[in-house]
Design a protein around this motif. Structure first.
Motif, short mmCIF file in Angstrom:
data_model
loop_
_atom_site.label_atom_id
_atom_site.label_comp_id
_atom_site.label_asym_id
_atom_site.label_seq_id
_atom_site.Cartn_x
_atom_site.Cartn_y
_atom_site.Cartn_z
N THR A 16 33.82 23.61 54.96
CA THR A 16 34.27 24.30 53.73
C THR A 16 33.91 23.44 52.52
O THR A 16 33.61 22.25 52.65
CB THR A 16 35.79 24.52 53.72
N VAL A 18 35.48 22.04 48.72
CA VAL A 18 36.76 21.36 48.45
C VAL A 18 37.90 22.35 48.21
O VAL A 18 39.07 21.98 48.23
CB VAL A 18 36.63 20.38 47.26
N ALA A 20 38.38 24.85 50.20
CA ALA A 20 38.56 25.45 51.53
C ALA A 20 37.89 26.81 51.68
O ALA A 20 38.28 27.63 52.49
CB ALA A 20 40.05 25.53 51.89
N GLN A 45 39.72 29.43 54.21
CA GLN A 45 40.24 29.10 55.56
C GLN A 45 41.62 29.72 55.76
O GLN A 45 42.02 29.98 56.89
CB GLN A 45 40.34 27.57 55.73
N SER A 46 42.32 29.95 54.65
CA SER A 46 43.68 30.50 54.77
C SER A 46 43.68 31.91 55.36
O SER A 46 44.73 32.44 55.68
CB SER A 46 44.38 30.49 53.42
N LEU A 48 42.93 32.49 58.16
CA LEU A 48 43.42 32.33 59.53
C LEU A 48 44.94 32.09 59.57
O LEU A 48 45.55 32.12 60.62
CB LEU A 48 42.73 31.12 60.19
N SER A 49 45.51 31.82 58.39
CA SER A 49 46.91 31.42 58.37
C SER A 49 47.83 32.57 58.79
O SER A 49 47.76 33.66 58.25
CB SER A 49 47.27 30.95 56.96
N LYS A 51 51.62 33.44 58.63
CA LYS A 51 52.53 32.85 57.67
C LYS A 51 53.80 32.22 58.28
O LYS A 51 54.69 31.82 57.55
CB LYS A 51 52.89 33.87 56.57
N TYR A 58 51.41 22.52 55.75
CA TYR A 58 50.20 22.57 54.91
C TYR A 58 50.23 21.46 53.86
O TYR A 58 49.21 20.87 53.53
CB TYR A 58 50.09 23.93 54.22
N TRP A 62 47.28 18.79 53.37
CA TRP A 62 46.51 18.58 52.13
C TRP A 62 46.73 17.18 51.53
O TRP A 62 45.82 16.62 50.95
CB TRP A 62 46.82 19.68 51.11
N LEU A 75 48.47 24.58 64.35
CA LEU A 75 48.83 25.66 63.43
C LEU A 75 48.84 26.97 64.19
O LEU A 75 48.06 27.15 65.13
CB LEU A 75 47.81 25.77 62.29
N ASN A 77 47.62 30.47 64.19
CA ASN A 77 46.55 31.20 63.52
C ASN A 77 46.55 32.67 63.92
O ASN A 77 47.05 33.04 64.98
CB ASN A 77 45.19 30.60 63.88
N ILE A 91 40.93 18.13 60.85
CA ILE A 91 40.23 18.40 59.58
C ILE A 91 39.87 17.07 58.94
O ILE A 91 40.74 16.21 58.76
CB ILE A 91 41.08 19.26 58.62
N TYR A 104 34.80 19.77 53.60
CA TYR A 104 35.78 19.50 54.68
C TYR A 104 35.17 20.01 55.98
O TYR A 104 34.57 21.10 56.00
CB TYR A 104 37.12 20.19 54.42
P1 FAD Z 1 47.49 27.73 50.13
O1 FAD Z 1 47.71 28.33 48.81
O2 FAD Z 1 46.13 27.73 50.65
O3 FAD Z 1 48.00 26.23 50.17
C1 FAD Z 1 49.29 25.79 50.48
C2 FAD Z 1 49.50 24.44 49.86
O4 FAD Z 1 48.40 23.59 50.19
C3 FAD Z 1 49.48 24.57 48.34
O5 FAD Z 1 50.80 24.55 47.88
C4 FAD Z 1 48.69 23.39 47.86
O6 FAD Z 1 49.51 22.36 47.46
C5 FAD Z 1 47.96 22.89 49.10
N1 FAD Z 1 46.49 23.20 48.86
C6 FAD Z 1 45.86 24.32 49.15
N2 FAD Z 1 44.55 24.18 48.87
C7 FAD Z 1 44.40 22.92 48.39
C8 FAD Z 1 43.31 22.19 47.94
N3 FAD Z 1 42.07 22.69 47.91
N4 FAD Z 1 43.51 20.93 47.53
C9 FAD Z 1 44.74 20.39 47.54
N5 FAD Z 1 45.84 21.05 47.99
C10 FAD Z 1 45.65 22.28 48.37
N6 FAD Z 1 44.89 26.86 57.61
C11 FAD Z 1 45.25 27.66 58.60
O7 FAD Z 1 46.33 28.27 58.52
N7 FAD Z 1 44.49 27.75 59.73
C12 FAD Z 1 43.32 27.10 59.87
O8 FAD Z 1 42.67 27.22 60.89
C13 FAD Z 1 42.89 26.27 58.83
N8 FAD Z 1 41.72 25.60 58.91
C14 FAD Z 1 41.31 24.84 57.84
C15 FAD Z 1 40.08 24.20 57.91
C16 FAD Z 1 39.62 23.40 56.84
C17 FAD Z 1 38.26 22.73 56.92
C18 FAD Z 1 40.42 23.28 55.70
C19 FAD Z 1 39.93 22.42 54.55
C20 FAD Z 1 41.64 23.95 55.59
C21 FAD Z 1 42.10 24.72 56.66
N9 FAD Z 1 43.33 25.40 56.63
C22 FAD Z 1 43.70 26.19 57.67
C23 FAD Z 1 44.26 25.27 55.50
C24 FAD Z 1 44.09 26.41 54.52
O9 FAD Z 1 43.03 26.08 53.68
C25 FAD Z 1 45.33 26.72 53.74
O10 FAD Z 1 45.73 25.61 53.02
C26 FAD Z 1 46.46 27.18 54.62
O11 FAD Z 1 46.02 28.20 55.49
C27 FAD Z 1 47.66 27.70 53.83
O12 FAD Z 1 47.27 28.82 53.18
P2 FAD Z 1 48.19 29.52 52.10
O13 FAD Z 1 47.45 30.66 51.55
O14 FAD Z 1 49.53 29.80 52.75
O15 FAD Z 1 48.47 28.44 51.05
#
Ligand code: FAD
Length: 487
Positions: A16, A18, A20, A45-46, A48-49, A51, A58, A62, A75, A77, A91, A104
């Motif tokens: 990904t 930066v 994601a 990537q989210s 796959l999340s 909730k 998370y 991060w 996690l 998924n 990761i 990443y």
């Molecule tokens: P988000 O809004 O995405 O994030 C939740 C919290 O994470 C936020 O409050 C924030 O503080 C922090 N955050 C989010 N993005 C960033 C960022 N770019 N920099 C710093 N802090 C940040 N998640 C999964 O559920 N399943 C996966 O398989 C998965 N694989 C991933 C693979 C990679 C390579 C990466 C980089 C991330 C992966 N993630 C995965 C994490 C995903 O990107 C989300 O952070 C997560 O799914 C939570 O999503 P959200 O929409 O609930 O919250």
């Protein structure tokens, strides 16, 4: 080459930016998530999340990435078709030459099945531990060096009672002493010992346990043993408390013994009384016989002589009747008798009376006394008579020294018991007479004076003797010496 390797790896790979946003996924990622490459690229990537994963997870993910560190974790998924799976993820931030995060790298595998197995193992472990803890048994698993590696609630309780001494060590010591040898070779599934009765003296009281131990083997989990199949031997120890049953059995045995001794006493007294009466009547009868003989030699045929002869015949018939009425000895068979045990029984029975009379007993048995061949009940009756005599002597009105000392010892060919009292003692002149039937120093009613005579008879029937001596510092010693005629 790298591309081919990543494409064909059996591990879901995603790259990904930066934010994601997905830039690349491999076919294994598609197999795991259900998202084809075209459907995944450009999405976050989210996607796959599921909730239910707590936000804190998370945040931790991060914060690790922000610190340029890898994050590893699990996690929940959601696949493209909505199905859920448990993903194990690594990761890793990818840095440029300036040390800035530019990408990443995500590696994931589906560990739903593995997690289910882990849960089953954990559940089974918890279930077994609950059952083992709830069991009214003392249980412990010992390793090859007899160190406790697992125990249950009852085991911990017993350890508390023992003042934090390992009960397993106490049990194994007692079993070894009882068996007289080691536990034998360890053979998987075989018993090291089975239902061994073991006495453990806790701080409060003596407790009894029926103990068993079985050899069990356990696969070693270290890398060295992976192909070698190395197993180590453990000993599973289980002990059931039998103190209560033993106390009940002992109570019943003592009650039976008390009844038997009372009966034996009664019969002995009757036997001695009749025998002594016969003996004492024989004297005058013999005198009458010689008078009659004299009369016959002088004048013969006098009416007085005829009447005397008739009276004598009647008296002899009466004496024969008395002799026939003497009860025979009980039909006890000779067996190996440990006089320590017999003395212990008799002391146990006499204990309440001695306690009430304020008599202090010093019981000094020889630790291991050889058994003699004898009649156990008659021997107990004999010892009881001697102890009763000593108690009576100590119970002399106004007598303050109330010490009863009982010792046992073995020589090469005999066992000796000494019953020493600190009472008023018997005058030297009376010491031999004391063995005569009906001799008593007691003036009260109820003292027949046959106890010592009977005791002497029992000792003689065993080839031994009872002697009375003056004790050093006053009092009397009744010494019984019985030859060792081993069974
Ligand atoms: P988000 O809004 O995405 O994030 C939740 C919290 O994470 C936020 O409050 C924030 O503080 C922090 N955050 C989010 N993005 C960033 C960022 N770019 N920099 C710093 N802090 C940040 N998640 C999964 O559920 N399943 C996966 O398989 C998965 N694989 C991933 C693979 C990679 C390579 C990466 C980089 C991330 C992966 N993630 C995965 C994490 C995903 O990107 C989300 O952070 C997560 O799914 C939570 O999503 P959200 O929409 O609930 O919250």
């Amino acid at each position: 080459m790298f591309e081919q390797v990543v494409e064909q790896a059996d591990l879901g790979v995603s790259i990904t930016d930066v934010e994601a946003n997905i830039l690349y996924v491999n076919p294994a990622f598609t197999r795991i998530t259900g998202y084809a490459q075209e459907a995944a690229l450009g999405r976050k990537q989210s996607m796959l999340s599921h909730k239910v994963t707590p936000p804190a997870v998370y945040r931790d993910l991060w914060s690790k990435l922000a610190a340029h560190q890898s994050w590893t974790g699990r996690l929940v998924n959601r696949r493209a078709d909505g199905g859920k799976y448990l993903a194990e993820l690594v990761i890793t931030p990818v840095l440029d030459d300036q040390g800035e995060v530019v990408r990443y790298l995500g590696l994931q595998r589906d560990v739903t099945g593995l997690h289910r197995l882990e849960c089953e193992v954990a559940n089974q472990k918890a279930l077994i531990e609950t059952v083992v803890d709830a069991a009214p048994l003392v249980m412990a698993l010992l390793d090859g060096d007899h160190r406790v590696v697992l125990d249950n609630h009852e085991y911990k309780k017993l350890m508390g009672d023992l003042g934090m001494v390992e009960p397993a060590a106490a049990i194994l010591d007692a079993v070894r002493a009882d068996m007289g040898h080691g536990l034998g070779a360890a053979k998987e599934g075989s018993y090291a010992f089975l239902n061994r009765e073991v006495r453990i003296d806790t701080r409060a009281r003596a407790r009894w346990f029926s103990c068993s131990a079985i050899w069990v083997r356990r696969e070693e989990g270290d890398a060295d043993s992976f192909f070698g199949g190395a197993k180590s031997v453990f000993l599973l120890l289980a002990a059931t408390e039998t103190t209560e049953q033993r106390a009940q059995q002992e109570k019943a045995r003592m009650a039976a013994l008390r009844a038997m001794l009372a009966e034996e006493n009664r019969i002995t007294a009757l036997r001695e009384t009749l025998a002594a009466a016969v003996y004492q009547l024989e004297g005058p009868l013999n005198m009458m016989g010689s008078v009659l003989g004299t009369m016959e030699r002088r004048g013969g045929g006098l009416p007085a002589g005829a009447a005397l002869a008739e009276a004598m015949n009647a008296a002899r018939a009466a004496l024969d009747g008395l002799r026939a009425a003497i009860p025979a000895n009980s039909g006890e068979l000779p067996t190996a008798v440990n006089l320590n045990e017999a003395l212990h029984d008799v002391l146990e029975l006499a204990a309440p009376r001695m306690l009430a009379l304020g008599i202090h007993v010093a019981w000094r048995p020889q630790a291991v006394l050889p058994a003699i061949l004898g009649y156990p009940n008659r021997l107990r009756t004999m010892l009881k008579a001697l102890i009763d005599n000593a108690v009576e002597a100590l119970n002399t009105k106004g007598w303050r020294e109330r010490e009863l000392s009982i010792t046992s010892a073995a020589t090469d060919d005999a066992v000796e018991v000494a019953i020493r009292d600190s009472g008023p003692g018997i005058p030297a002149a009376a010491r031999l007479k004391a063995f005569e039937p009906f001799f008593t120093t007691k003036k009260e009613r109820g003292h027949l004076g046959t106890g010592l005579a009977s005791a002497q008879q029992v000792a003689q029937d065993h080839g031994g003797a009872v002697e009375l001596e003056a004790a050093e510092g006053g009092g009397c010693v009744a010494r019984v010496v019985l030859p060792l005629r081993r069974s």
